[in-house]
Design an enzyme around this catalytic site. Structure first.
Site, PDB file in Angstrom:
ATOM      1  CB  ILE A  37       3.974 113.772  84.488  1.00  0.00           C
ATOM      2  CG1 ILE A  37       5.490 112.874  84.940  1.00  0.00           C
ATOM      3  CG2 ILE A  37       4.004 115.150  85.453  1.00  0.00           C
ATOM      4  CD1 ILE A  37       6.733 113.747  84.365  1.00  0.00           C
ATOM      5  CE  LYS A  54      10.052 118.478  77.493  1.00  0.00           C
ATOM      6  NZ  LYS A  54       8.772 118.532  77.575  1.00  0.00           N
ATOM      7  CG  ASP A  72       0.352 113.894  66.098  1.00  0.00           C
ATOM      8  OD1 ASP A  72       1.079 114.857  66.421  1.00  0.00           O
ATOM      9  OD2 ASP A  72       0.751 112.883  65.543  1.00  0.00           O
ATOM     10  CB  ILE A 103      24.835  99.786  88.915  1.00  0.00           C
ATOM     11  CG1 ILE A 103      23.961  98.814  89.918  1.00  0.00           C
ATOM     12  CG2 ILE A 103      25.333 101.061  89.464  1.00  0.00           C
ATOM     13  CD1 ILE A 103      24.838  98.558  91.401  1.00  0.00           C
ATOM     14  CB  THR A 151      13.355 118.495  81.699  1.00  0.00           C
ATOM     15  OG1 THR A 151      14.473 117.778  82.002  1.00  0.00           O
ATOM     16  CG2 THR A 151      13.874 119.112  80.532  1.00  0.00           C
ATOM     17  CG  HIS A 170      12.546 106.524  83.773  1.00  0.00           C
ATOM     18  ND1 HIS A 170      11.285 106.371  83.000  1.00  0.00           N
ATOM     19  CD2 HIS A 170      13.355 107.782  83.517  1.00  0.00           C
ATOM     20  CE1 HIS A 170      11.575 107.486  82.010  1.00  0.00           C
ATOM     21  NE2 HIS A 170      12.508 108.215  82.355  1.00  0.00           N
ATOM     22  CE1 TYR A 228      12.895 115.871  77.033  1.00  0.00           C
ATOM     23  CE2 TYR A 228      14.627 115.632  78.770  1.00  0.00           C
ATOM     24  CZ  TYR A 228      13.101 115.858  78.279  1.00  0.00           C
ATOM     25  OH  TYR A 228      12.297 115.907  79.666  1.00  0.00           O
TER      26      TYR A 228
HETATM   27  N1  UDP Z   1      20.441 103.880  85.960  1.00  0.00           N
HETATM   28  C1  UDP Z   1      21.111 102.711  86.528  1.00  0.00           C
HETATM   29  N2  UDP Z   1      20.632 101.363  85.724  1.00  0.00           N
HETATM   30  C2  UDP Z   1      19.523 101.565  85.009  1.00  0.00           C
HETATM   31  C3  UDP Z   1      18.754 102.820  85.050  1.00  0.00           C
HETATM   32  C4  UDP Z   1      19.291 103.995  85.362  1.00  0.00           C
HETATM   33  O1  UDP Z   1      21.984 102.546  87.214  1.00  0.00           O
HETATM   34  O2  UDP Z   1      18.964 100.476  84.461  1.00  0.00           O
HETATM   35  C5  UDP Z   1      20.822 105.046  86.580  1.00  0.00           C
HETATM   36  C6  UDP Z   1      21.223 106.166  85.795  1.00  0.00           C
HETATM   37  O3  UDP Z   1      22.649 106.192  85.188  1.00  0.00           O
HETATM   38  C7  UDP Z   1      21.112 107.297  86.620  1.00  0.00           C
HETATM   39  C8  UDP Z   1      20.032 107.077  87.686  1.00  0.00           C
HETATM   40  O4  UDP Z   1      19.943 105.740  87.639  1.00  0.00           O
HETATM   41  O5  UDP Z   1      22.484 107.917  87.004  1.00  0.00           O
HETATM   42  C9  UDP Z   1      18.476 107.673  87.355  1.00  0.00           C
HETATM   43  O6  UDP Z   1      18.221 107.285  85.994  1.00  0.00           O
HETATM   44  P1  UDP Z   1      16.858 107.406  85.172  1.00  0.00           P
HETATM   45  O7  UDP Z   1      17.024 107.088  83.907  1.00  0.00           O
HETATM   46  O8  UDP Z   1      15.633 107.018  86.325  1.00  0.00           O
HETATM   47  O9  UDP Z   1      16.737 109.063  85.260  1.00  0.00           O
HETATM   48  P2  UDP Z   1      17.576 110.209  84.588  1.00  0.00           P
HETATM   49  O10 UDP Z   1      18.504 110.753  85.723  1.00  0.00           O
HETATM   50  O11 UDP Z   1      18.393 109.527  83.578  1.00  0.00           O
HETATM   51  O12 UDP Z   1      16.310 111.337  84.166  1.00  0.00           O
END
Ligand code: UDP
Length: 336
Positions: free
Chosen positions: A12, A144, A50, A206, A116, A188, A140
């Site tokens: 970002i 924050k 750092d 999923i 966040t 992600h 985490y």
């Molecule tokens: N997710 C998923 N499979 C993956 C990675 C993420 O189904 O390989 C799902 C995760 O459980 C969440 C959504 O996708 O519901 C977004 O996850 P991400 O890690 O991108 O962002 P977060 O919401 O954790 O900040």
């Protein structure tokens, strides 16, 4: 304005640096390159150092002659923070204390902080507005929130002025495809779906199909990284113009399920995403959607990429280009 951008080589931060430069500001990046990428820094000089070193931090503030700070540097994995809370509190909280002390020493009184949606914890109502209870459920999120508290207290007694921006799910890459998301490991959803479409991951798992949502998968509010970047410029201008300190949500107000993201990625790429249905990931709430109208009302910020397809398409352009800074550099080295 001359602005020191901590973490400006990260996902970002690097987009914000370009937005700042495009608006006539003078960003200087301060990054330890532990998770960021030198190649992501375009349109700005970089100081490698750092935040955990008070000396490096004070030197960066002094040599950049910063008038303001944008503070992106920090560790951002919920799961990692559960296993290594010490590392998270040291980097995210102690590192920020060093930064705030150096700012005070050098009379820099303005900061924009990367916060966040994780500061809210499990939602007790939806969409989540800024008055929603603050009850983070991970180290985490707590790290924050601790920084937000430090900012508020220092604003009350030491004259600091701040904006904390609470991001929902940052996604996409720059529209010109020059910079994008390159995390190691990549956890992600959108990049993982696209890597699976590209054949770089064997499949996409999923994480839970039994959530209490219409299609059984989690719902998130995906916000384009260039819209996030733009909000930082507006927040900086707001404080520079004498505006008050605030914490604002950054989201679109629109939720998309994991299955909707996958369907969208298949449409954008024209490829089938190999899928596996797996169990839930610890700590995931079923639904996270922002009430994002406060910053729209108060700063006039408008997300431009409201359409999931546009967000996924920009992320796909980056994956098609290589999707990794090291790869792009190697390709350049080989004269390709
Ligand atoms: N997710 C998923 N499979 C993956 C990675 C993420 O189904 O390989 C799902 C995760 O459980 C969440 C959504 O996708 O519901 C977004 O996850 P991400 O890690 O991108 O962002 P977060 O919401 O954790 O900040």
């Amino acid at each position: 304005m001359r602005a020191l951008v901590t973490g400006g080589a990260g996902y970002i931060g690097s987009h914000a640096v370009r937005a700042l430069a495009a608006r006539g500001h003078e960003p200087v990046v301060f990054d330890n390159l532990s998770r960021g990428h030198r190649e992501a820094v375009i349109d700005a000089p970089i100081i490698v150092g750092d935040l955990l070193s008070p000396g490096d931090t004070a030197q960066a503030i002094a040599s950049s002659r910063a008038e303001a700070v944008l503070h992106f540097a920090g560790l951002t994995y919920v799961g990692e923070s559960v296993g290594h809370p010490d590392v998270y509190y040291r980097n995210n909280v102690a590192g920020t204390m060093n930064l705030l002390d150096a700012m005070r020493e050098h009379r820099v009184g303005t900061i924009i902080f990367s916060s966040t949606a994780a500061v809210y914890g499990d939602p007790v109502r939806l969409p989540i507005d800024e008055d929603h209870p603050l009850a983070p459920v991970s180290p985490y999120g707590r790290s924050k929130l601790m920084v937000e508290w430090m900012l508020r207290d220092r604003a009350a007694s030491l004259g600091l002025r701040y904006v904390a921006l609470r991001y929902f799910n940052a996604a996409g890459s720059s529209l010109d495809g020059r910079i994008g998301e390159d995390h190691e490991p990549e956890t992600h959803l959108i990049p993982r779906v696209l890597l699976a479409a590209a054949g770089e991951l064997p499949e996409l798992t999923i994480l839970g199909t039994d959530w209490d949502t219409p299609d059984g998968t989690c719902i998130r509010d995906y916000i384009h990284v260039e819209d996030l970047a733009e909000a930082h410029v507006l927040a900086l201008d707001h404080l520079a113009g004498g505006g008050r300190s605030a914490s604002w949500n950054l989201g679109t107000g629109k939720g998309c399920s994991v299955r909707e993201v996958i369907a969208c990625a298949e449409k954008v790429t024209g490829r089938k995403v190999p899928l596996v249905e797996g169990g839930r990931r610890a700590g995931d709430p079923a639904v996270l959607v922002a009430a994002a109208d406060r910053i729209q009302r108060e700063l006039g910020w408008r997300p431009r990429h409201l359409d999931l397809e546009a967000i996924v398409a920009s992320a796909w352009r980056w994956v098609e280009r290589g999707g990794r800074y090291a790869r792009l550099a190697a390709a350049r080295g080989a004269g390709r």
